[in-house]
Design a protein around this motif. Structure first.
Motif, PDB file in Angstrom:
ATOM      1  N   SER A  62     -53.283  -0.079  52.992  1.00 61.73           N
ATOM      2  CA  SER A  62     -52.655  -1.402  53.082  1.00 61.73           C
ATOM      3  C   SER A  62     -51.820  -1.549  54.352  1.00 61.73           C
ATOM      4  CB  SER A  62     -51.790  -1.670  51.856  1.00 61.73           C
ATOM      5  OG  SER A  62     -50.738  -0.726  51.752  1.00 61.73           O
ATOM      6  N   GLY A 113     -53.648 -11.291  40.846  1.00 58.20           N
ATOM      7  CA  GLY A 113     -53.510 -12.117  42.023  1.00 58.20           C
ATOM      8  C   GLY A 113     -54.841 -12.293  42.749  1.00 58.20           C
ATOM      9  N   GLN A 114     -55.166 -13.533  43.109  1.00 60.89           N
ATOM     10  CA  GLN A 114     -56.439 -13.820  43.778  1.00 60.89           C
ATOM     11  C   GLN A 114     -56.169 -14.630  45.054  1.00 60.89           C
ATOM     12  OE1 GLN A 114     -59.615 -12.797  42.850  1.00 60.89           O
ATOM     13  NE2 GLN A 114     -58.497 -11.521  41.377  1.00 60.89           N
ATOM     14  N   PRO A 115     -56.981 -14.410  46.100  1.00 57.58           N
ATOM     15  CA  PRO A 115     -56.851 -15.235  47.313  1.00 57.58           C
ATOM     16  C   PRO A 115     -57.235 -16.678  47.019  1.00 57.58           C
ATOM     17  CG  PRO A 115     -58.213 -13.269  47.685  1.00 57.58           C
ATOM     18  CD  PRO A 115     -58.019 -13.408  46.217  1.00 57.58           C
ATOM     19  N   GLU A 116     -56.902 -17.557  47.940  1.00 55.55           N
ATOM     20  CA  GLU A 116     -57.323 -18.945  47.802  1.00 55.55           C
ATOM     21  C   GLU A 116     -58.831 -19.046  47.920  1.00 55.55           C
ATOM     22  OE1 GLU A 116     -56.879 -20.314  52.488  1.00 55.55           O
ATOM     23  OE2 GLU A 116     -55.296 -20.802  51.046  1.00 55.55           O
ATOM     24  N   ASP A 157     -57.033  -8.890  56.113  1.00 58.38           N
ATOM     25  CA  ASP A 157     -56.853  -8.105  54.887  1.00 58.38           C
ATOM     26  C   ASP A 157     -57.874  -8.582  53.854  1.00 58.38           C
ATOM     27  OD1 ASP A 157     -56.054  -6.982  52.478  1.00 58.38           O
ATOM     28  OD2 ASP A 157     -53.914  -7.320  52.839  1.00 58.38           O
ATOM     29  N   TYR A 217     -61.047 -13.338  60.913  1.00 61.88           N
ATOM     30  CA  TYR A 217     -59.846 -13.790  60.216  1.00 61.88           C
ATOM     31  C   TYR A 217     -60.103 -14.967  59.281  1.00 61.88           C
ATOM     32  CZ  TYR A 217     -57.251 -10.556  63.081  1.00 61.88           C
ATOM     33  OH  TYR A 217     -56.798  -9.398  63.659  1.00 61.88           O
ATOM     34  N   ASN A 227     -60.717 -10.445  43.972  1.00 59.92           N
ATOM     35  CA  ASN A 227     -60.071  -9.139  43.885  1.00 59.92           C
ATOM     36  C   ASN A 227     -60.310  -8.517  42.516  1.00 59.92           C
ATOM     37  OD1 ASN A 227     -59.064  -9.192  46.448  1.00 59.92           O
ATOM     38  ND2 ASN A 227     -57.053  -9.975  45.868  1.00 59.92           N
ATOM     39  N   ASP A 245     -58.014  -8.287  50.733  1.00 61.77           N
ATOM     40  CA  ASP A 245     -57.425  -8.748  49.482  1.00 61.77           C
ATOM     41  C   ASP A 245     -56.817 -10.143  49.587  1.00 61.77           C
ATOM     42  OD1 ASP A 245     -57.992  -6.209  48.256  1.00 61.77           O
ATOM     43  OD2 ASP A 245     -56.320  -5.405  49.402  1.00 61.77           O
ATOM     44  N   ASP A 246     -56.688 -10.658  50.828  1.00 64.15           N
ATOM     45  CA  ASP A 246     -56.133 -11.993  51.036  1.00 64.15           C
ATOM     46  C   ASP A 246     -57.155 -12.945  51.629  1.00 64.15           C
ATOM     47  OD1 ASP A 246     -53.648 -11.139  50.133  1.00 64.15           O
ATOM     48  OD2 ASP A 246     -52.987 -10.536  52.136  1.00 64.15           O
ATOM     49  N   GLN A 250     -54.388  -2.887  56.959  1.00 57.14           N
ATOM     50  CA  GLN A 250     -55.136  -4.103  56.646  1.00 57.14           C
ATOM     51  C   GLN A 250     -54.438  -5.317  57.259  1.00 57.14           C
ATOM     52  OE1 GLN A 250     -55.057  -3.776  52.360  1.00 57.14           O
ATOM     53  NE2 GLN A 250     -57.188  -3.075  52.260  1.00 57.14           N
ATOM     54  N   GLY A 251     -55.232  -6.197  57.857  1.00 59.31           N
ATOM     55  CA  GLY A 251     -54.680  -7.435  58.384  1.00 59.31           C
ATOM     56  C   GLY A 251     -53.818  -7.288  59.614  1.00 59.31           C
TER      57      GLY A 251
END
Length: 460
Positions: free
Chosen positions: A362, A451-454, A378, A339, A387, A380-381, A365-366
């Motif tokens: 999706s 959109g991009q994860p942190e 996930d 995680y 991404n 993508d996060d 995922q997660g």
């Protein structure tokens, strides 16, 4: 009566789930029980013993290439060679091979490769002919020897599939039985296998296939397929075609290894259980060291996984492995109980993910943590992951799908890669998604999604 029916149904469902869960625990326990074995060291020159092995074997030819060709031309000879197993009482070389064979996957592939390097290229080539079932499945054995050995394994398995097994059936003496179709069409195809077990997965088979030129490519990708990755499934040819599309487009800069060398789940129920991916991940991680050792440090390695294969590569990262970058393609997750980047042995490794809008993956995922269920975060996060944009399918006149069918005939040329079918459309040649995957595989800068994860704050 209705209450009894529902009670019986619930009890049955709980019992089935309990059995599947216990099977998962047993499968994982088997993998954890494997221990590394020491690789034998030969005290004497094996030349005389190898000559005796050659004399006793049903082979023709004065060099291993000629002997291999002769054996491939005679299914009976190929079968006899594949059935041959070295024994501990046959001499030092035979005992060493027997020990390596018995150890199976519990070996350091780098040390195994050193063993064969010490023997020399010609002697190793002879062992691939004399004991193909041993060399063909041995991690660390030189790739050229494994490919040659698995040609004999394929020949023998194809012939055996056309034979009638005991008990004796006199009425079948003159009858013909068709060979396994998925094996028969590989004969003479030129496809190269570093591992080929036609009998794994309850007789449906498992494999490692090389697409492209491993020795010449500056970039090598290991592509782990999604569910139902067995020889008898259409996924066997499908992932070959997908790998080939990237290799052809890279013009010699890329080779792809399609890796499905483990027991593989089939269907959403089996694919949701983590034990399959956990066991496969250990073997995959070991293979990356074998690959790095035989290719050298100058080759860039990408570990890529599609769908369920994403869960495998994700969990593999919880072990030590060799990879310059990791790519999750419509991935089921980052690995069971993963995680955050800190759950990996290399938190700052370059990671990419691509999942199209509306892809059914999706929904899984997660998933929240449940022991042995689900595949972690996930992709993508996930912090630090980049991404990729999925864009649209190609609208070129010759644009085709995975099977070579015209996108114009299908009425989908140029449409956005999204929705239920995007799980496969992401691989359609010349699409924006396919192009971004290719860019990652060859080390180029891909187009990123909006959109991009942190970012991972612990990485530069």
């Amino acid at each position: 009566m209705r209450l009894r029916w529902w009670r019986a149904t619930v009890v049955t469902a709980v019992a089935v789930l309990a059995l599947v869960y216990l099977a998962g625990l047993a499968r994982l326990g088997e993998a954890e029980a494997e221990q590394a074995h020491a690789v034998p060291v030969l005290a004497a020159d094996p030349g005389t013993e190898l000559a005796a092995m050659r004399t006793a074997a049903p082979v023709a030819g004065d060099d291993p290439a000629a002997a291999l060709a002769a054996a491939l031309a005679d299914p009976a000879t190929a079968a006899a060679l594949v059935a041959a197993v070295p024994t501990a009482d046959s001499g030092e070389l035979g005992a060493a091979l027997a020990a390596l064979h018995e150890a199976g996957g519990g070996l350091d592939p780098v040390a195994v490769h050193d063993f064969f390097t010490g023997l020399g290229e010609e002697r190793t080539a002879w062992l691939a002919v004399l004991y193909p079932s041993v060399v063909g499945e041995m991690p660390g054995a030189p790739f050229a020897a494994r490919e040659a050995a698995n040609r004999l394994v394929l020949e023998a398995a194809t012939a055996a599939s056309a034979a009638y097994d005991s008990p004796e059936r006199p009425w079948t003496d003159d009858a013909a039985r068709p060979p396994r179709e998925e094996l028969q069409r590989l004969i003479g195809s030129g496809r190269e296998f570093l591992y080929l077990d036609p009998y794994d997965n309850a007789g449906e088979g498992s494999w490692i296939e090389v697409v492209g030129d491993l020795e010449a490519a500056a970039n090598v990708a290991v592509l782990v397929p999604g569910g139902s990755a067995v020889l008898s499934s259409e996924n066997f040819d499908l992932y070959h075609q997908r790998a080939e599309s990237f290799v052809d487009a890279a013009d010699g800069e890329l080779a792809v290894v399609v890796w499905a060398a483990a027991s593989w789940p089939s269907g959403w129920v089996e694919e949701s259980w983590a034990s399959w991916s956990q066991v496969a991940a250990q073997t995959l991680a070991s293979f990356t060291f074998d690959l790095r050792n035989q290719l050298g440090d100058g080759v860039a390695l990408t570990l890529a996984g599609h769908s369920y294969g994403g869960a495998v590569i994700g969990y593999a990262e919880t072990f030590d492995l060799e990879a310059d970058r990791v790519l999750h393609i419509a991935s089921a997750g980052m690995g069971n109980d993963v995680y955050g980047p800190g759950d990996y042995t290399e938190p700052c490794r370059a990671r990419y993910s691509i999942t199209a809008p509306g892809d059914p993956i999706s929904y899984v995922q997660g998933m929240p943590y449940v022991p042995l269920l689900g595949h972690g975060a996930d992709p993508d996060d996930f912090p630090g992951v980049r991404n990729l944009a999925t864009g649209s399918l190609s609208d070129a006149p010759d644009a085709v799908d995975d099977y070579g069918v015209s996108l114009h005939d299908l009425g989908i040329a140029g449409k956005p890669v999204e929705g239920v079918h995007s799980h496969s459309e992401i691989f359609y040649p010349e699409s924006d998604a396919w192009d971004n995957i290719l860019k990652v595989l060859v080390g180029q800068e891909p187009d990123l999604a909006a959109g991009q994860p942190e970012a991972n704050p612990d990485c530069p």
